[in-house]
Scaffold this active site. Structure first.
Site, mmCIF file in Angstrom:
data_model
loop_
_atom_site.group_PDB
_atom_site.id
_atom_site.type_symbol
_atom_site.label_atom_id
_atom_site.label_comp_id
_atom_site.label_asym_id
_atom_site.label_seq_id
_atom_site.Cartn_x
_atom_site.Cartn_y
_atom_site.Cartn_z
ATOM 1 N N VAL A 60 -117.023 43.285 -34.039
ATOM 2 C CA VAL A 60 -117.768 43.066 -35.223
ATOM 3 C C VAL A 60 -117.121 43.528 -36.555
ATOM 4 C CG1 VAL A 60 -119.965 43.699 -33.596
ATOM 5 C CG2 VAL A 60 -118.665 45.381 -34.865
ATOM 6 N N ASN A 86 -126.396 46.209 -32.966
ATOM 7 C CA ASN A 86 -126.273 47.557 -32.175
ATOM 8 C C ASN A 86 -124.843 48.195 -32.239
ATOM 9 O OD1 ASN A 86 -127.170 49.645 -30.063
ATOM 10 N ND2 ASN A 86 -125.742 48.515 -29.052
ATOM 11 N N TYR A 151 -121.111 59.382 -40.068
ATOM 12 C CA TYR A 151 -121.863 58.693 -39.451
ATOM 13 C C TYR A 151 -123.397 58.560 -39.928
ATOM 14 C CZ TYR A 151 -124.641 57.436 -35.187
ATOM 15 O OH TYR A 151 -125.437 56.814 -34.068
#
Length: 246
Positions: A60, A86, A151
């Site tokens: 990705v 996801n 994150y």
């Protein structure tokens, strides 16, 4: 059978939450393309439902790889109705110590990977005149935790990207929403509950007194992809059981 005859592409779809979403979508009647860099044990699903499941190796972080994924899915099944972006990684580290390579890995996979996936799907879906895009954030997008700066930053950015995309793509027949799971019984969540001393200290932060299951989070992804959410657009659906955080 809320997704009967629909075609779904799921990045990071070969294990964890992505695998759980794939299984739920199949139960609801969809055909599913599981995309990831590693197939893990996705061959089990492919063998069970060879006409409705395929694995496509995808990175990705590469827009060309993602575009190839969407093209392969449309070529195999005729169209793409649902994208679940996801794929993601997590690297812990306080802001003054987080390695640059770890920061870049999270930005490249979590944020850029979501954008590349959303962009490729949006182009295909606007040509069709319809589609559902589900991005995946986290409870950490809106809650502060030591060591989660990188994150949390990428997940918060995904939520904003979702809202902007929803108002841009909605008039073209494409709805964009975000699934934001809390702590689940997999990976770090399982490690948390297995450590009884640590879990006893954290348990009071979970309003339901437990972590969630992968399947409970996957049900949220079914809702956002189905006609049950026909008037939901630009929404961040938190599936965390009422998570309190200090």
């Amino acid at each position: 059978m809320r997704l009967k005859d629909k075609v779904a592409v799921i990045t990071g779809g070969t294990r964890g939450l992505g695998r759980a979403i794939a299984e739920r979508y199949l139960d609801e009647g969809a055909s599913v393309v599981c995309a990831a860099r590693n197939p893990y044990r996705i061959d089990q699903l492919v063998e069970q439902l060879p006409d409705r499941v395929m694995y496509h190796e995808t990175d990705v972080t590469s827009p060309e790889s993602v575009e190839g994924l969407l093209e392969a899915a449309a070529r195999t099944f005729g169209r793409v109705d649902i994208l679940v972006a996801n794929a993601g990684v997590n690297r812990d580290g306080k802001v003054d110590r987080l390695a640059v390579d770890d920061w870049r890995a999270m930005v490249d996979t979590n944020l850029s990977g979501t954008y590349f996936s959303l962009r490729a799907a949006a182009r295909l879906m606007t040509a069709q005149g319809s589609g559902r895009i589900v991005t995946v954030s986290s409870s950490m997008a809106s809650r502060v935790a030591v060591g989660a700066g990188g994150y949390s930053a990428t997940k918060a950015a995904i939520e904003c990207l979702t809202r902007v995309s929803a108002i841009e793509l909605g008039p073209k027949g494409v709805q964009v929403n975000c699934l934001a799971p809390g702590v689940l019984d997999d990976g770090m969540g399982r490690a948390l509950t297995d450590n009884h001393k640590v879990w006893d200290a954290y348990r009071t932060r979970f309003a339901l007194g437990r972590v969630g299951t992968l399947d409970e989070a996957a049900l949220g992804a079914v809702f956002l992809a189905s006609d049950d959410s026909s008037y939901v657009n630009g929404h961040v659906l938190e599936v965390n059981g009422g998570l309190l955080w200090a």
